[in-house]
Scaffold this active site. Structure first.
Site, PDB file in Angstrom:
ATOM      1  N   ARG A  46       0.815  -1.213   0.000  1.00  0.00           N
ATOM      2  CA  ARG A  46       0.000   0.000   0.000  1.00  0.00           C
ATOM      3  C   ARG A  46       0.854   1.270   0.000  1.00  0.00           C
ATOM      4  NH1 ARG A  46      -4.055  -2.855   4.286  1.00  0.00           N
ATOM      5  NH2 ARG A  46      -2.086  -3.408   5.245  1.00  0.00           N
ATOM      6  N   LYS A  56       3.185 -17.645   9.385  1.00  0.00           N
ATOM      7  CA  LYS A  56       2.387 -17.754  10.589  1.00  0.00           C
ATOM      8  C   LYS A  56       2.147 -16.351  11.177  1.00  0.00           C
ATOM      9  CE  LYS A  56       4.358 -18.306  14.746  1.00  0.00           C
ATOM     10  NZ  LYS A  56       5.490 -17.652  15.379  1.00  0.00           N
ATOM     11  N   HIS A  72       9.174 -21.926  10.236  1.00  0.00           N
ATOM     12  CA  HIS A  72      10.614 -21.923   9.938  1.00  0.00           C
ATOM     13  C   HIS A  72      11.363 -22.984  10.752  1.00  0.00           C
ATOM     14  CE1 HIS A  72      10.979 -19.458  13.529  1.00  0.00           C
ATOM     15  NE2 HIS A  72      12.293 -19.615  13.482  1.00  0.00           N
ATOM     16  N   LYS A 107      14.731 -25.791   9.792  1.00  0.00           N
ATOM     17  CA  LYS A 107      16.042 -25.804  10.454  1.00  0.00           C
ATOM     18  C   LYS A 107      16.705 -27.135  10.135  1.00  0.00           C
ATOM     19  CE  LYS A 107      14.806 -22.841  14.340  1.00  0.00           C
ATOM     20  NZ  LYS A 107      15.709 -21.682  14.326  1.00  0.00           N
ATOM     21  N   GLU A 122      14.126 -18.750  25.127  1.00  0.00           N
ATOM     22  CA  GLU A 122      14.789 -17.575  24.547  1.00  0.00           C
ATOM     23  C   GLU A 122      15.235 -16.680  25.679  1.00  0.00           C
ATOM     24  OE1 GLU A 122      12.981 -16.184  20.608  1.00  0.00           O
ATOM     25  OE2 GLU A 122      11.275 -16.949  21.717  1.00  0.00           O
ATOM     26  N   HIS A 158       5.779 -24.449  16.240  1.00  0.00           N
ATOM     27  CA  HIS A 158       7.120 -25.034  16.269  1.00  0.00           C
ATOM     28  C   HIS A 158       7.192 -26.287  17.149  1.00  0.00           C
ATOM     29  CE1 HIS A 158       7.863 -21.339  14.332  1.00  0.00           C
ATOM     30  NE2 HIS A 158       8.162 -20.605  15.373  1.00  0.00           N
TER      31      HIS A 158
HETATM   32  C1  BG6 Z   1       8.995 -17.063  15.840  1.00  0.00           C
HETATM   33  C2  BG6 Z   1       8.287 -16.433  16.994  1.00  0.00           C
HETATM   34  O1  BG6 Z   1       8.118 -17.907  15.143  1.00  0.00           O
HETATM   35  O2  BG6 Z   1      10.080 -17.834  16.321  1.00  0.00           O
HETATM   36  C3  BG6 Z   1       9.237 -15.583  17.812  1.00  0.00           C
HETATM   37  O3  BG6 Z   1       7.211 -15.628  16.513  1.00  0.00           O
HETATM   38  C4  BG6 Z   1      10.455 -16.369  18.205  1.00  0.00           C
HETATM   39  O4  BG6 Z   1       8.592 -15.076  18.968  1.00  0.00           O
HETATM   40  C5  BG6 Z   1      11.055 -17.075  16.997  1.00  0.00           C
HETATM   41  O5  BG6 Z   1      11.400 -15.479  18.764  1.00  0.00           O
HETATM   42  C6  BG6 Z   1      12.157 -18.011  17.422  1.00  0.00           C
HETATM   43  O6  BG6 Z   1      12.810 -18.474  16.287  1.00  0.00           O
HETATM   44  P1  BG6 Z   1      14.305 -18.992  16.375  1.00  0.00           P
HETATM   45  O7  BG6 Z   1      14.593 -19.482  15.008  1.00  0.00           O
HETATM   46  O8  BG6 Z   1      15.141 -17.824  16.801  1.00  0.00           O
HETATM   47  O9  BG6 Z   1      14.295 -20.073  17.405  1.00  0.00           O
END
Ligand code: BG6
Length: 464
Positions: free
Chosen positions: A43, A131, A161, A165, A199, A223
């Protein structure tokens, strides 16, 4: 020569495009030499020259930037999609990448269909979606239905994602290309499975998304359940996408809906002061729960998973704890055997450690825990590719093993929905200090299972 591709990125001026898509695309294109033209669609008013400058800065690729185009669109006005149609050339593969919030999916899909850009049963037209795919089962179902109106399932790439990995893909290699593991991979010998996705950082600048989402919807629904499906599924007939998806579906179908009585929610101290978080937010930044798998292989095996922000350190790991060996009688004393651990370290320090009991070197006969370690990075001289590079490489090549199918997404929502709903009406989550492993209640939770306590390698004798 790899096929030429037009990659149409909706939401191309957004954060995801700058942070992940373009930098990874730059590396993929420079490695694989595939001719890709990026067409940014959105946009925002901007010139193609401005867009090219952004592509150059983020992708570090002259080639991508020289051919990039910007097309301004109004998502809710399908007539504006004809501008895009004029821009994509007939013979090329065209990939539509929706890097936009899910509320826009309906309009964009309608625009693509009405303008004739989306054609079913045509493998040269593909769609990629990010997502979150919905926020519960009904909304995910709606998105899947919208996608299915415009594209066939083989043309749809839903990104998780984690599945891209390398170390997650290696789970299948580990399980099914070694005869060592499969015979023990069941309720007879496995005592417990523990998954940690921790994390160390807080939510950063993502309050707008995260405060609506929380740990279960952000990490567990996608995940963690995908990873758990790969760990617990039956061997697929072949490793083609279709059969792998079938095996994962069966695994997800066997997982019981999460029981709020066997789950713990937490919020890190200081979350309420983060920019953009509602002052009275009850959103969970930590979640731990027991998952039960109701099938022959896993009946009765306690499985615990946990995830959180602002925890002690960044680590994603699966720990499979085998039952203790029967007792040993050493020098007249009855001793327990040492529990074998199979540790699959997804990140960082990717690898696999098997912790066994060994004799302590020396004159006395004494057992010590000892680790046998595969350092995954040592299998290659190159750096491990980023998950987004793997995602883009697969999308460009048209293979979709590393993407969950429509039904997997819905099954996963069925599993988490009862917990998310129950938590909506609960009070404030338990606070936990930044840099801890989350609320104490998560330790009590795991103590109810045979495993007894959370395990992460490094902290556990014989696993560093
Ligand atoms: C994402 C989440 O899908 O995955 C994030 O929305 C998260 O909140 C991230 O930080 C973690 O991905 P990775 O690859 O760093 O483990």
């Amino acid at each position: 020569m790899a096929e030429a591709v037009d990659l149409v990125v909706f939401g191309a001026s957004g954060d995801l495009t700058r942070r992940k898509i373009l930098p990874s695309l730059g590396r993929v294109v420079s490695r694989e030499g595939q001719p890709v033209r990026v067409i940014g669609a959105g946009r925002t008013h901007q010139s193609t020259a401005d867009f090219r400058a952004m592509v150059k800065e983020t992708s570090q690729s002259e080639r991508l930037s020289a051919s990039a185009e910007w097309v301004q669109l109004d998502y809710s006005d399908p007539a504006t999609f004809t501008r895009l149609k004029d821009d994509v050339t007939g013979a090329r593969t065209v990939i539509f990448y929706l890097a936009t919030p899910p509320e826009t999916f309906g309009d964009i899909l309608a625009g693509l269909t009405l303008s004739g850009l989306a054609t079913k049963a045509d493998a040269t037209r593909r769609i990629v979606v990010e997502k979150p795919l919905g926020h519960n089962l009904p909304s995910a179902h709606r998105i899947n239905a919208q996608l299915a109106e415009a594209f066939d399932e083989e043309q749809i790439f839903r990104i998780d994602h984690y599945l891209a990995k390398d170390t997650v893909q290696n789970v299948m290699a580990l399980r099914f290309s070694n005869s060592l593991f499969e015979p023990v991979w069941n309720r007879t010998l496995i005592e417990t499975i523990l998954i940690t996705v921790a994390e160390d950082e807080g939510i950063g600048k993502r309050a707008g998304y995260y405060d609506q989402t929380g740990a279960v919807r952000d990490i567990i629904q996608n995940h963690v359940l995908q990873l758990l499906a790969l760990i617990t599924m039956e061997p697929p007939t072949t490793f083609d996408a279709d059969y792998v998806r079938r095996a994962k579906r069966a695994a997800l179908r066997a997982m019981l809906p999460l029981d709020p009585g066997m789950a713990v929610r937490g919020q890190y101290e200081g979350y309420l002061d983060e920019d953009g978080v509602a002052p009275d937010s009850r959103r969970e930044t930590f979640a731990a729960m027991r998952v039960s798998i109701d099938n022959w292989r896993w009946d009765g095996v306690p499985i615990f998973v946990r995830t959180g922000k602002a925890l002690r350190r960044r680590v994603t790991e699966v720990v499979i704890k085998l039952r203790d060996a029967p007792m040993l009688r050493i020098a007249g004393r009855r001793q327990r055997g040492i529990a074998t651990l199979i540790v699959i370290r997804i990140q960082p320090d990717e690898g696999i450690t098997i912790r066994i009991g060994a004799k302590r070197p020396g004159t006395r006969f004494e057992m010590v825990p000892a680790g046998m370690r595969l350092d995954y990075a040592h299998l290659t001289k190159a750096a491990l590719p980023d998950a987004y590079e793997n995602v883009l490489s697969e999308v460009l090549a048209g293979g979709n093993t590393a993407f969950p199918g429509a039904e997997e997404i819905e099954l996963a929502w069925e599993i988490v929905d009862p917990l998310v709903r129950a938590w909506e009406s609960e009070g404030h989550p338990e606070s936990y200090p930044r840099g801890s492993w989350g609320p104490h209640a998560a330790d009590d939770l795991v103590a109810t299972g045979a495993g007894g306590r959370w395990i992460v390698s490094g902290d556990e004798p014989g696993t560093s």
